[in-house]
Enzyme design. Structure first.
Site, short mmCIF file in Angstrom:
data_model
loop_
_atom_site.label_atom_id
_atom_site.label_comp_id
_atom_site.label_asym_id
_atom_site.label_seq_id
_atom_site.Cartn_x
_atom_site.Cartn_y
_atom_site.Cartn_z
N SER A 93 -6.61 32.83 -8.52
CA SER A 93 -6.54 31.40 -8.87
C SER A 93 -6.53 30.51 -7.64
CB SER A 93 -5.28 31.10 -9.69
OG SER A 93 -5.20 31.95 -10.80
N1 SAH Z 1 -2.76 36.37 -11.02
C1 SAH Z 1 -3.94 36.90 -10.40
C2 SAH Z 1 -5.24 36.29 -10.89
C3 SAH Z 1 -5.43 36.51 -12.33
S1 SAH Z 1 -7.09 36.65 -12.91
C4 SAH Z 1 -3.89 36.78 -8.89
O1 SAH Z 1 -2.93 36.21 -8.36
O2 SAH Z 1 -4.80 37.29 -8.22
C5 SAH Z 1 -6.61 37.20 -14.52
C6 SAH Z 1 -6.32 38.66 -14.61
O3 SAH Z 1 -5.84 38.95 -15.92
C7 SAH Z 1 -7.57 39.51 -14.44
O4 SAH Z 1 -7.38 40.42 -13.39
C8 SAH Z 1 -7.72 40.20 -15.79
O5 SAH Z 1 -8.24 41.50 -15.69
C9 SAH Z 1 -6.28 40.22 -16.28
N2 SAH Z 1 -6.12 40.37 -17.72
C10 SAH Z 1 -6.91 39.92 -18.72
N3 SAH Z 1 -6.42 40.27 -19.92
C11 SAH Z 1 -5.26 40.96 -19.70
C12 SAH Z 1 -4.29 41.59 -20.54
N4 SAH Z 1 -4.40 41.59 -21.85
N5 SAH Z 1 -3.23 42.19 -19.95
C13 SAH Z 1 -3.10 42.23 -18.60
N6 SAH Z 1 -3.99 41.65 -17.76
C14 SAH Z 1 -5.06 41.02 -18.29
#
Ligand code: SAH
Length: 246
Positions: A93
């Site tokens: 993000s």
């Molecule tokens: N917080 C992260 C960025 C998040 S991007 C950082 O600091 O880098 C969103 C992430 O959520 C992605 O990696 C995606 O694979 C994950 N995601 C999507 N659906 C999910 C779920 N049901 N449970 C866990 N993670 C999930």
């Protein structure tokens, strides 16, 4: 022996100096990034209710080495205030959004916090600077593994990672003082609300449309009643229910 060894020692010390110069360059970039975040916080105060983020949150933003969480090709851009690719079609993000979500949960040193969507591990590291214990779940196994390695290499010990579907939270570690969801859901997952302590806060991007969501703050009062408010429009990758096909 000495005359032969001396040039080697000289070369080594040059390498150390160059490495610490690179670290210093990033420190200055991080400080600049923090100033930009503070400026954006002031501009969005009407919607977020937060004209300035807590000093502790800003200190964490100025400390965590974001360049260690991005793909090597993007390292030099790590301190620009924008999202970056982290592989597997996912993104880290924008730093302002990380700071905002962190500030909105009002992190305290004794808190236990759950994050859904580990991604690169950057948001988890920012949380780990501020609270007692961080639990973070990632659904895409290679990302979860890489984040765990990065966080271990950086020495974060008050943090546990897990690969799985975060929709159901982490019941064994519940209840949580706060939960941050960093992927967009069409509605707020009920298991996450249930895993909040009384007085706890959940921050989550909610929206039907894939291109824009509202960043919501859900608060559980001491009597268990739920209040929610929206802050700003945001754009997150979707919360999926199973690992995307490769
Ligand atoms: N917080 C992260 C960025 C998040 S991007 C950082 O600091 O880098 C969103 C992430 O959520 C992605 O990696 C995606 O694979 C994950 N995601 C999507 N659906 C999910 C779920 N049901 N449970 C866990 N993670 C999930």
């Amino acid at each position: 022996m000495l005359p032969i060894l001396a040039p080697i020692a000289f070369t080594l010390s040059l390498a150390v100096i160059e490495d610490s110069a690179a670290q210093d360059r990033y420190a200055a970039e991080r400080a600049q990034m923090a100033r930009e975040i503070a400026g954006m916080a002031a501009m969005t105060a009407a919607e977020t209710g937060r004209p300035a983020f807590a000093a502790s949150v800003m200190a964490a933003m100025a400390k965590v080495p974001r360049h260690r969480f991005v793909l090597p090709a993007w390292e030099r851009d790590a301190y620009q205030n924008r999202p970056l690719p982290i592989g597997e079609g996912q993104t880290i993000s924008q730093p302002y959004i990380v700071a905002l979500m962190t500030d909105l949960i009002d992190p305290k040193p004794g808190h236990t916090v759950l994050e859904i969507g580990t991604g690169s591990g950057y948001q988890a590291a920012v949380l780990a600077e501020l609270v007692a214990a961080v639990y973070t779940i990632e659904i895409v196994a290679p990302l979860g593994r890489r984040a765990a390695e990065t966080l271990r290499a950086l020495g974060y010990r008050n943090l546990q990672t897990r690969v799985g579907d975060g929709y159901n939270g982490w019941p064994e570690k519940a209840p949580f003082d706060a939960i941050i969801v960093t992927a967009a859901a069409p509605f707020v997952p009920q298991p996450l609300v249930e895993q909040l302590k009384p007085g706890g806060k959940l921050v989550i991007p909610v929206g039907d449309r894939l291109d824009v969501q509202q960043l919501m703050v859900i608060e559980k009062a001491a009597d268990g009643s739920i209040k929610s408010r929206r802050t700003i429009p945001v754009r997150f990758v979707p919360l999926t229910r199973e690992a995307p096909a490769k």
